[in-house]
Structure formats: structure tokens, C-alpha cells
Design a protein around this motif. Sequence first.
Motif, PDB file in Angstrom:
ATOM      1  N   ILE A 195       0.854  -1.183   0.000  1.00  0.00           N
ATOM      2  CA  ILE A 195       0.000   0.000   0.000  1.00  0.00           C
ATOM      3  C   ILE A 195       0.885   1.226   0.000  1.00  0.00           C
ATOM      4  CG2 ILE A 195      -1.867  -1.188   1.216  1.00  0.00           C
ATOM      5  CD1 ILE A 195      -0.957   0.251   3.768  1.00  0.00           C
ATOM      6  N   PRO A 196       0.376   2.368  -0.465  1.00  0.00           N
ATOM      7  CA  PRO A 196       1.195   3.589  -0.451  1.00  0.00           C
ATOM      8  C   PRO A 196       1.632   3.948   0.964  1.00  0.00           C
ATOM      9  CG  PRO A 196      -0.731   3.882  -1.850  1.00  0.00           C
ATOM     10  CD  PRO A 196      -0.928   2.580  -1.120  1.00  0.00           C
ATOM     11  N   LEU A 197       2.850   4.392   1.075  1.00  0.00           N
ATOM     12  CA  LEU A 197       3.405   4.751   2.379  1.00  0.00           C
ATOM     13  C   LEU A 197       2.552   5.792   3.083  1.00  0.00           C
ATOM     14  CD1 LEU A 197       5.731   4.627   4.461  1.00  0.00           C
ATOM     15  CD2 LEU A 197       6.908   6.368   3.095  1.00  0.00           C
TER      16      LEU A 197
ATOM     17  N   SER B 143       7.688  10.079  -3.450  1.00  0.00           N
ATOM     18  CA  SER B 143       6.530  10.612  -2.743  1.00  0.00           C
ATOM     19  C   SER B 143       5.935   9.452  -1.961  1.00  0.00           C
ATOM     20  CB  SER B 143       5.512  11.161  -3.743  1.00  0.00           C
ATOM     21  OG  SER B 143       4.252  11.342  -3.136  1.00  0.00           O
ATOM     22  N   PRO B 144       5.291   9.733  -0.840  1.00  0.00           N
ATOM     23  CA  PRO B 144       4.653   8.652  -0.089  1.00  0.00           C
ATOM     24  C   PRO B 144       3.596   7.897  -0.888  1.00  0.00           C
ATOM     25  CG  PRO B 144       4.814  10.614   1.272  1.00  0.00           C
ATOM     26  CD  PRO B 144       5.196  11.022  -0.122  1.00  0.00           C
TER      27      PRO B 144
ATOM     28  N   VAL C  34       4.623  -0.079   0.808  1.00  0.00           N
ATOM     29  CA  VAL C  34       5.086  -0.809   1.991  1.00  0.00           C
ATOM     30  C   VAL C  34       4.136  -1.967   2.275  1.00  0.00           C
ATOM     31  CG1 VAL C  34       6.234   1.184   3.032  1.00  0.00           C
ATOM     32  CG2 VAL C  34       3.823   0.763   3.521  1.00  0.00           C
ATOM     33  N   GLU C  35       4.669  -2.953   2.964  1.00  0.00           N
ATOM     34  CA  GLU C  35       3.880  -4.126   3.335  1.00  0.00           C
ATOM     35  C   GLU C  35       4.410  -4.658   4.657  1.00  0.00           C
ATOM     36  OE1 GLU C  35       1.979  -7.725   0.779  1.00  0.00           O
ATOM     37  OE2 GLU C  35       4.168  -7.664   0.790  1.00  0.00           O
TER      38      GLU C  35
ATOM     39  N   LEU D  22       9.495  -1.645   3.352  1.00  0.00           N
ATOM     40  CA  LEU D  22       9.441  -1.232   1.955  1.00  0.00           C
ATOM     41  C   LEU D  22       9.173  -2.454   1.082  1.00  0.00           C
ATOM     42  CD1 LEU D  22      10.006   1.025  -0.201  1.00  0.00           C
ATOM     43  CD2 LEU D  22      12.366   0.177  -0.240  1.00  0.00           C
ATOM     44  N   SER D  23       8.169  -2.344   0.207  1.00  0.00           N
ATOM     45  CA  SER D  23       7.871  -3.470  -0.690  1.00  0.00           C
ATOM     46  C   SER D  23       8.140  -3.133  -2.146  1.00  0.00           C
ATOM     47  CB  SER D  23       6.421  -3.932  -0.514  1.00  0.00           C
ATOM     48  OG  SER D  23       5.506  -2.902  -0.849  1.00  0.00           O
ATOM     49  N   GLY D  24       8.285  -1.850  -2.473  1.00  0.00           N
ATOM     50  CA  GLY D  24       8.592  -1.505  -3.847  1.00  0.00           C
ATOM     51  C   GLY D  24       8.444  -0.017  -4.118  1.00  0.00           C
TER      52      GLY D  24
END
Length: 288
Positions: free
Chosen positions: A122-124, A216-217, A222-223, A227-229
Motif C-alpha cells: 500500500i502507499p506509504l 513521494s509517499p 510498503v507491506e 518497503l515493498s517496492g
Amino acid sequence: MQRGWPGNAFWHSCKTTFRKIMSCTIPMFRRLWLYFPRRTHALTYRLLLQVGNKMYGRTLDWVQRVPFGLYIKHGPGKFVPRGEGPALKLVEQYTKVVAPRLIDLLTTESKTYLVMTRIPGIPLQEAIQSFSYAERSQLAADIRGCVSQFRQIPNPNDAAICSADGGPTFDYRLEDPAGPFDSEEAFNKHVIFRKSLRSAIHDHRHKIFFSHADFSPTNILVERGKLSGIVDFGCAGFYPEYWEYAKGIYGHFGLETAWPGSLSDAFSGLYKDELAAEKLLWENGNSF
């Protein structure tokens, strides 16, 4: 560090293993897909867009999640920057950064389709307030590692500052498109719209590196607290070394300090003078 994050650890491990296996099949699938006619590609992508809209809904007019673990960015050129596909290729070729893998880049008379793999997470911006200090510290270290890998990517183009394919940069900060530029001084002449806003740091010669250029967040995924990508390489290209940090800070300073603080840690506190010079330009109207 993962205490409080939802989800079953075993199931998460199974999904991670499956993703790794699937990622190994991408090169073979791409080679096979090239044997099909362009018309078949276009028809398939239009069908996938329709199915994806019904299955997942629509988030953006020009980006759609579709079946088979894919996303399609589509529309006129301004929605699919010409350098994004080449940027994804460079990232895949020279780094181990988790980023979308390019499946196809197809341009028809009316539309461009950029087909890429989906990155989990999901977005940070939706999760950073839930991060512990230890998780934020690890996030900064992981971003630092990604930037280090980006900086190992060689510039295959004649221009010094340009998009990944050597063309004009696609960057909202620069009132795109801009360039390409043969030197940082030429770049500065474009960026600094009034002599009184030139700072001493603009006389400093910076190294030029491959940059995502839109940290940008919303583009950091993240997961489970990690950090996931990194996604959305539409602005990626070759820029002065401070650009990655300065662009990442823009629009995220003020009372909210979680993201600026993490990004500053990722760059080890460097580029404060460059950021101050950029803020001066932003505050005087030369910003996106």
C-alpha cells in the motif's frame, strides 16, 4: 517490529514465494508475447482494461489494475511519458530494486499502452503514521539502498540531464517537457527564472545520476511495516544528485515531519543547501 500489522505470517510467506516464482517467468512471457501481432496486443489491452475496471474499479483515468498481476498505464503521450518504459528497462537491467517490470510498450495512432507488473503493498502515505521509529529507520535505510543502486545505472544517452531515453525530461517541477540539457549549467538556466533567485549552491557542480525523480509517499509502497517496492517511473531520468531528495520533499514539509524526516535520513542529511535553494524557487512561483 511487525507487532500490530495485520495478516497471517505463513500466508504472507507463501505469497512472497509465489511472487518470486512468477517474477522468474516474466522474461519468457515477454519473449513469447512479442510473436503476436501488434493488433492482437492492442485488442488484448483494451479487453483487459474493461475487465479490470469491472473487477477493481478505477483509481485514475490513465492507470488501471487488470487481471494476471498487471497494471496498464494508457492514454495520450502526456499520460504515458516516453521515457517511462526505457526507465523500467534500466532499473530491471542494472538493479535489484523492486519495481514494476515492463511487459510491453505499445503505441497506436490514438493511444499508448504501458503494460507492467503489479507491486504488492500500500502507499506509504496510508501507513507511515503507524510505523514505529525502528521501522522508519529501516525504511530510510532501504530507500538509501535503492538510491545507491539507481546511481549505478549508466547513462546511455548523449545528453547529461534527460529522460531515460535521452529525450526531454518529463517533470512537473520543470514545466515539462524540458531539455534535454548538455550540462548542469544549462539545466540551471532553465530552472532559475530570475537572477535574484540564484543561490551560491547553483555554482557547485553536482554529479549526474539516474533518479526516480518523483519520490513521494504515494509512490513508495510498503507491506507489513517494510518497503515493498517503488512505482511510477514517469519522471525518471538523469538529474543532478540532489534532485531525488529535493523533489521528494516538495509538498511534504510543514507540520508533517514523518516523511521529510525519513527521506532526510535516507540521504544521510545531505543536500540541505540545495533544498533551501529549491524552496526559494518554489516559494516564488517556479513550481508545479
